[in-house]
Write an enzyme that holds these catalytic residues in place. Structure first.
Site, mmCIF file in Angstrom:
data_model
loop_
_atom_site.group_PDB
_atom_site.id
_atom_site.type_symbol
_atom_site.label_atom_id
_atom_site.label_comp_id
_atom_site.label_asym_id
_atom_site.label_seq_id
_atom_site.Cartn_x
_atom_site.Cartn_y
_atom_site.Cartn_z
ATOM 1 N N GLU A 135 -12.932 35.302 -35.836
ATOM 2 C CA GLU A 135 -13.400 34.755 -34.838
ATOM 3 C C GLU A 135 -13.991 35.794 -33.838
ATOM 4 O OE1 GLU A 135 -11.667 30.562 -34.599
ATOM 5 O OE2 GLU A 135 -10.240 31.895 -32.986
ATOM 6 N N HIS A 184 -4.654 34.158 -31.972
ATOM 7 C CA HIS A 184 -5.779 33.859 -31.454
ATOM 8 C C HIS A 184 -6.183 34.620 -30.252
ATOM 9 C CE1 HIS A 184 -8.934 31.170 -29.808
ATOM 10 N NE2 HIS A 184 -8.983 30.658 -30.823
ATOM 11 N N GLY A 210 -16.597 28.745 -28.315
ATOM 12 C CA GLY A 210 -16.765 27.906 -27.419
ATOM 13 C C GLY A 210 -17.874 27.975 -26.376
ATOM 14 N N GLU A 217 -7.502 33.777 -27.414
ATOM 15 C CA GLU A 217 -7.024 33.202 -26.127
ATOM 16 C C GLU A 217 -5.373 33.585 -25.951
ATOM 17 O OE1 GLU A 217 -8.220 29.230 -27.071
ATOM 18 O OE2 GLU A 217 -10.141 29.762 -27.171
ATOM 19 N N SER A 227 -17.736 28.295 -32.560
ATOM 20 C CA SER A 227 -18.911 27.413 -32.664
ATOM 21 C C SER A 227 -19.355 26.847 -33.605
ATOM 22 C CB SER A 227 -20.180 28.094 -31.769
ATOM 23 O OG SER A 227 -19.517 28.364 -30.453
ATOM 24 N N LYS A 286 -6.452 23.176 -29.558
ATOM 25 C CA LYS A 286 -6.019 23.916 -28.434
ATOM 26 C C LYS A 286 -5.066 23.013 -27.437
ATOM 27 C CE LYS A 286 -9.893 26.864 -29.209
ATOM 28 N NZ LYS A 286 -10.808 28.008 -28.977
ATOM 29 N N ASN A 293 -8.337 23.304 -34.736
ATOM 30 C CA ASN A 293 -7.409 24.025 -33.541
ATOM 31 C C ASN A 293 -7.684 23.223 -32.427
ATOM 32 O OD1 ASN A 293 -5.980 25.339 -31.544
ATOM 33 N ND2 ASN A 293 -7.169 27.210 -31.904
HETATM 34 O O1 G3P Z 1 -9.804 28.620 -33.098
HETATM 35 C C1 G3P Z 1 -10.952 28.054 -33.066
HETATM 36 C C2 G3P Z 1 -11.718 28.513 -31.867
HETATM 37 O O2 G3P Z 1 -11.461 29.664 -31.401
HETATM 38 C C3 G3P Z 1 -13.320 28.014 -32.088
HETATM 39 O O3 G3P Z 1 -13.584 27.679 -31.005
HETATM 40 O O4 G3P Z 1 -14.770 25.559 -29.811
HETATM 41 O O5 G3P Z 1 -15.749 27.697 -30.865
HETATM 42 O O6 G3P Z 1 -15.082 26.049 -32.292
HETATM 43 P P1 G3P Z 1 -14.954 26.707 -31.038
#
Ligand code: G3P
Length: 244
Positions: free
Chosen positions: A161, A94, A167, A96, A206, A11, A9
Protein backbone atom coordinates in the site's frame (compact mmCIF):
# COMPACT_ATOMS: atom_id res chain seq x y z
CA UNK A 1 -3.10 -18.97 -10.49
CA UNK A 2 -4.97 -19.44 -7.20
CA UNK A 3 -8.09 -17.46 -6.36
CA UNK A 4 -7.63 -13.78 -5.75
CA UNK A 5 -8.56 -12.31 -2.40
CA UNK A 6 -10.44 -9.07 -1.81
CA UNK A 7 -10.13 -7.60 1.68
CA UNK A 8 -12.28 -4.74 2.95
CA UNK A 9 -10.66 -2.62 5.65
CA UNK A 10 -13.46 -0.62 7.22
CA UNK A 11 -11.02 1.30 9.44
CA UNK A 12 -12.80 3.32 12.21
CA UNK A 13 -16.17 3.50 10.48
CA UNK A 14 -19.66 2.22 11.02
CA UNK A 15 -22.41 2.42 13.59
CA UNK A 16 -24.19 -0.84 14.45
CA UNK A 17 -26.96 0.18 12.09
CA UNK A 18 -24.56 0.95 9.19
CA UNK A 19 -22.77 -2.31 9.83
CA UNK A 20 -25.92 -4.42 9.74
CA UNK A 21 -27.09 -2.83 6.48
CA UNK A 22 -23.67 -3.20 4.81
CA UNK A 23 -23.13 -6.81 5.85
CA UNK A 24 -26.59 -7.83 4.72
CA UNK A 25 -26.02 -6.21 1.31
CA UNK A 26 -22.65 -7.96 0.94
CA UNK A 27 -23.96 -11.37 1.97
CA UNK A 28 -26.97 -11.12 -0.35
CA UNK A 29 -25.06 -9.57 -3.26
CA UNK A 30 -22.00 -11.81 -3.30
CA UNK A 31 -21.64 -13.32 -6.79
CA UNK A 32 -21.81 -17.11 -7.02
CA UNK A 33 -18.26 -17.47 -8.34
CA UNK A 34 -16.69 -14.98 -5.96
CA UNK A 35 -12.98 -14.86 -5.12
CA UNK A 36 -11.99 -15.13 -1.45
CA UNK A 37 -13.56 -12.18 0.37
CA UNK A 38 -12.64 -10.86 3.82
CA UNK A 39 -14.19 -7.95 5.69
CA UNK A 40 -12.39 -6.26 8.58
CA UNK A 41 -14.79 -4.22 10.72
CA UNK A 42 -13.71 -2.30 13.84
CA UNK A 43 -13.23 -4.50 16.93
CA UNK A 44 -16.54 -3.35 18.40
CA UNK A 45 -18.51 -4.69 15.42
CA UNK A 46 -16.86 -8.12 15.15
CA UNK A 47 -19.38 -9.91 17.36
CA UNK A 48 -22.22 -8.31 15.41
CA UNK A 49 -20.82 -9.29 12.00
CA UNK A 50 -19.75 -12.85 12.84
CA UNK A 51 -23.24 -14.42 13.04
CA UNK A 52 -24.32 -12.55 9.90
CA UNK A 53 -21.51 -14.30 8.00
CA UNK A 54 -22.29 -17.75 9.38
CA UNK A 55 -23.89 -19.02 6.16
CA UNK A 56 -21.70 -16.95 3.82
CA UNK A 57 -18.25 -17.68 2.36
CA UNK A 58 -17.17 -14.17 3.40
CA UNK A 59 -14.49 -14.40 6.10
CA UNK A 60 -14.04 -12.15 9.09
CA UNK A 61 -10.85 -10.17 9.66
CA UNK A 62 -9.61 -7.68 12.26
CA UNK A 63 -7.47 -4.57 11.88
CA UNK A 64 -4.78 -5.25 14.49
CA UNK A 65 -3.81 -7.46 17.42
CA UNK A 66 -1.36 -7.39 20.31
CA UNK A 67 1.77 -9.54 20.40
CA UNK A 68 0.90 -11.03 23.82
CA UNK A 69 -1.86 -13.49 24.62
CA UNK A 70 -3.11 -11.55 27.67
CA UNK A 71 -1.88 -9.13 30.30
CA UNK A 72 -1.68 -5.47 31.31
CA UNK A 73 -2.13 -3.80 27.91
CA UNK A 74 -4.90 -1.28 28.25
CA UNK A 75 -6.94 -0.85 25.11
CA UNK A 76 -5.40 -3.77 23.26
CA UNK A 77 -6.88 -6.99 21.88
CA UNK A 78 -5.00 -10.28 21.61
CA UNK A 79 -4.94 -12.70 18.70
CA UNK A 80 -6.62 -15.54 20.67
CA UNK A 81 -9.44 -13.12 21.60
CA UNK A 82 -10.00 -12.51 17.89
CA UNK A 83 -9.81 -16.17 17.08
CA UNK A 84 -12.45 -16.88 19.72
CA UNK A 85 -14.77 -14.41 17.93
CA UNK A 86 -14.52 -16.29 14.64
CA UNK A 87 -11.89 -14.00 13.11
CA UNK A 88 -9.55 -15.71 10.63
CA UNK A 89 -7.45 -12.84 9.18
CA UNK A 90 -5.76 -9.85 10.78
CA UNK A 91 -4.31 -6.75 9.13
CA UNK A 92 -0.97 -5.83 10.72
CA UNK A 93 1.39 -2.88 10.30
CA UNK A 94 -1.04 -0.72 8.33
CA UNK A 95 0.64 2.63 7.62
CA UNK A 96 -2.00 4.35 9.75
CA UNK A 97 -0.91 2.24 12.72
CA UNK A 98 2.76 2.74 11.93
CA UNK A 99 2.19 6.54 11.78
CA UNK A 100 -0.42 7.08 14.49
CA UNK A 101 0.78 4.45 16.97
CA UNK A 102 4.50 4.42 16.24
CA UNK A 103 4.51 0.76 15.24
CA UNK A 104 7.92 -0.43 14.12
CA UNK A 105 8.78 -3.34 11.85
CA UNK A 106 9.79 -5.34 14.92
CA UNK A 107 6.40 -4.78 16.58
CA UNK A 108 4.64 -5.89 13.42
CA UNK A 109 6.80 -9.01 13.24
CA UNK A 110 5.98 -9.95 16.84
CA UNK A 111 2.28 -9.43 16.18
CA UNK A 112 2.49 -11.65 13.09
CA UNK A 113 4.03 -14.45 15.18
CA UNK A 114 1.21 -14.10 17.74
CA UNK A 115 -1.46 -14.05 15.03
CA UNK A 116 -0.11 -17.19 13.38
CA UNK A 117 0.06 -19.00 16.72
CA UNK A 118 -3.60 -18.17 17.27
CA UNK A 119 -4.53 -19.61 13.87
CA UNK A 120 -5.07 -16.25 12.14
CA UNK A 121 -3.67 -15.36 8.72
CA UNK A 122 -1.67 -12.13 9.02
CA UNK A 123 -1.94 -9.54 6.24
CA UNK A 124 1.20 -7.45 6.67
CA UNK A 125 1.12 -3.99 5.13
CA UNK A 126 4.16 -2.30 3.68
CA UNK A 127 4.47 0.87 1.60
CA UNK A 128 6.59 3.90 0.89
CA UNK A 129 5.85 7.60 1.39
CA UNK A 130 5.57 10.00 -1.52
CA UNK A 131 9.03 11.44 -0.73
CA UNK A 132 10.58 7.99 -0.70
CA UNK A 133 9.05 7.18 -4.08
CA UNK A 134 10.10 10.50 -5.57
CA UNK A 135 13.68 10.14 -4.37
CA UNK A 136 13.84 6.60 -5.75
CA UNK A 137 14.30 5.02 -2.30
CA UNK A 138 11.06 3.05 -2.40
CA UNK A 139 12.59 -0.32 -3.22
CA UNK A 140 15.11 -0.04 -0.40
CA UNK A 141 12.31 0.94 2.00
CA UNK A 142 10.10 -1.97 0.91
CA UNK A 143 12.99 -4.42 1.13
CA UNK A 144 13.71 -3.31 4.70
CA UNK A 145 10.04 -3.49 5.64
CA UNK A 146 9.85 -7.07 4.37
CA UNK A 147 13.01 -8.00 6.24
CA UNK A 148 11.85 -6.35 9.46
CA UNK A 149 8.13 -7.06 9.50
CA UNK A 150 7.82 -10.64 8.21
CA UNK A 151 8.82 -13.36 10.68
CA UNK A 152 10.88 -16.41 9.68
CA UNK A 153 8.70 -19.01 8.00
CA UNK A 154 6.07 -16.39 7.18
CA UNK A 155 3.03 -18.00 5.59
CA UNK A 156 0.66 -15.02 5.49
CA UNK A 157 -0.16 -12.32 2.97
CA UNK A 158 1.68 -9.09 2.11
CA UNK A 159 -0.27 -5.96 1.17
CA UNK A 160 1.63 -3.34 -0.81
CA UNK A 161 0.00 0.00 0.00
CA UNK A 162 1.92 3.07 -1.19
CA UNK A 163 1.08 5.63 1.51
CA UNK A 164 0.58 8.38 -1.07
CA UNK A 165 -2.19 6.35 -2.75
CA UNK A 166 -4.22 5.67 0.40
CA UNK A 167 -7.49 7.57 0.58
CA UNK A 168 -6.35 10.05 -2.08
CA UNK A 169 -8.37 8.75 -5.02
CA UNK A 170 -5.06 8.45 -6.89
CA UNK A 171 -4.09 4.81 -7.16
CA UNK A 172 -0.57 3.95 -8.28
CA UNK A 173 -0.35 3.50 -12.05
CA UNK A 174 -0.45 0.02 -13.53
CA UNK A 175 3.25 0.40 -14.47
CA UNK A 176 4.20 1.43 -10.93
CA UNK A 177 2.22 -1.47 -9.46
CA UNK A 178 3.63 -3.98 -11.96
CA UNK A 179 7.23 -2.88 -11.36
CA UNK A 180 6.84 -2.85 -7.61
CA UNK A 181 5.11 -6.24 -7.57
CA UNK A 182 7.97 -7.75 -9.58
CA UNK A 183 10.45 -6.22 -7.13
CA UNK A 184 8.51 -7.52 -4.12
CA UNK A 185 8.30 -11.03 -5.54
CA UNK A 186 12.05 -11.08 -6.20
CA UNK A 187 12.71 -9.75 -2.70
CA UNK A 188 10.41 -12.34 -1.08
CA UNK A 189 12.21 -15.12 -2.94
CA UNK A 190 15.61 -13.64 -2.04
CA UNK A 191 14.67 -13.47 1.65
CA UNK A 192 12.48 -16.59 2.00
CA UNK A 193 13.68 -18.88 -0.79
CA UNK A 194 11.14 -21.21 -2.40
CA UNK A 195 8.50 -20.27 0.23
CA UNK A 196 8.67 -16.67 -1.00
CA UNK A 197 7.05 -17.75 -4.26
CA UNK A 198 3.83 -18.72 -2.47
CA UNK A 199 3.32 -15.52 -0.46
CA UNK A 200 0.34 -13.65 -1.91
CA UNK A 201 0.83 -9.94 -2.56
CA UNK A 202 -2.19 -7.62 -2.52
CA UNK A 203 -2.32 -4.06 -3.79
CA UNK A 204 -4.03 -1.36 -1.72
CA UNK A 205 -4.48 2.38 -2.24
CA UNK A 206 -7.56 3.96 -3.86
CA UNK A 207 -8.83 0.74 -5.41
CA UNK A 208 -12.38 1.36 -6.59
CA UNK A 209 -15.06 0.00 -8.91
CA UNK A 210 -13.55 1.91 -11.83
CA UNK A 211 -9.93 0.73 -11.60
CA UNK A 212 -10.41 -2.75 -10.11
CA UNK A 213 -10.29 -4.65 -13.41
CA UNK A 214 -6.99 -3.06 -14.46
CA UNK A 215 -5.39 -3.36 -11.00
CA UNK A 216 -6.45 -6.98 -10.55
CA UNK A 217 -5.14 -8.03 -13.95
CA UNK A 218 -1.57 -6.93 -13.22
CA UNK A 219 0.79 -9.92 -12.91
CA UNK A 220 1.58 -10.87 -9.29
CA UNK A 221 -1.44 -8.95 -7.92
CA UNK A 222 -3.17 -11.64 -5.86
CA UNK A 223 -5.98 -9.34 -4.79
CA UNK A 224 -6.76 -5.98 -3.24
CA UNK A 225 -6.91 -4.36 0.19
CA UNK A 226 -9.73 -1.85 -0.08
CA UNK A 227 -10.47 1.04 2.29
CA UNK A 228 -13.05 3.67 1.33
CA UNK A 229 -14.75 1.63 -1.39
CA UNK A 230 -15.31 -1.26 1.02
CA UNK A 231 -17.83 0.86 2.93
CA UNK A 232 -20.20 0.96 -0.04
CA UNK A 233 -21.78 -2.38 -0.89
CA UNK A 234 -22.13 -1.67 -4.62
CA UNK A 235 -18.54 -0.50 -5.02
CA UNK A 236 -17.11 -3.37 -2.98
CA UNK A 237 -19.19 -5.97 -4.84
CA UNK A 238 -17.99 -4.52 -8.18
CA UNK A 239 -14.40 -4.95 -7.01
CA UNK A 240 -15.22 -8.51 -5.92
CA UNK A 241 -16.73 -9.20 -9.35
CA UNK A 242 -13.58 -7.88 -11.05
CA UNK A 243 -11.46 -10.49 -9.25
CA UNK A 244 -10.87 -14.04 -10.41
O1 G3P B 1 -6.11 -0.73 3.99
C1 G3P B 1 -6.75 -0.16 2.90
C2 G3P B 1 -6.32 1.21 2.65
O2 G3P B 1 -5.35 1.76 3.39
C3 G3P B 1 -6.59 1.78 1.32
O3 G3P B 1 -7.54 2.74 1.57
O4 G3P B 1 -9.37 4.21 1.02
O5 G3P B 1 -7.31 4.19 -0.39
O6 G3P B 1 -8.86 2.27 -0.48
P1 G3P B 1 -8.33 3.40 0.35
Amino acid sequence: MSRQIIVGNWKMNGTRQDTQVLVEALVNGLPASAPDVVICPPFTQLALVQPALASSPICLGAQDCHKDVSGAHTGDISAPMLSELGVSYVILGHSERRQEHGELDETVREKAVAATKAGLTPIICIGETEDQRESGEHEDVLGWQIKGSLPDGFAGIVAYEPIWAIGTGLAATTDQIAQTMAFLRAELVRQFGEAGKAIKILYGGSVNAGNAVSVLSIPEVAGALVGGASLKADAFLSIVSAAS
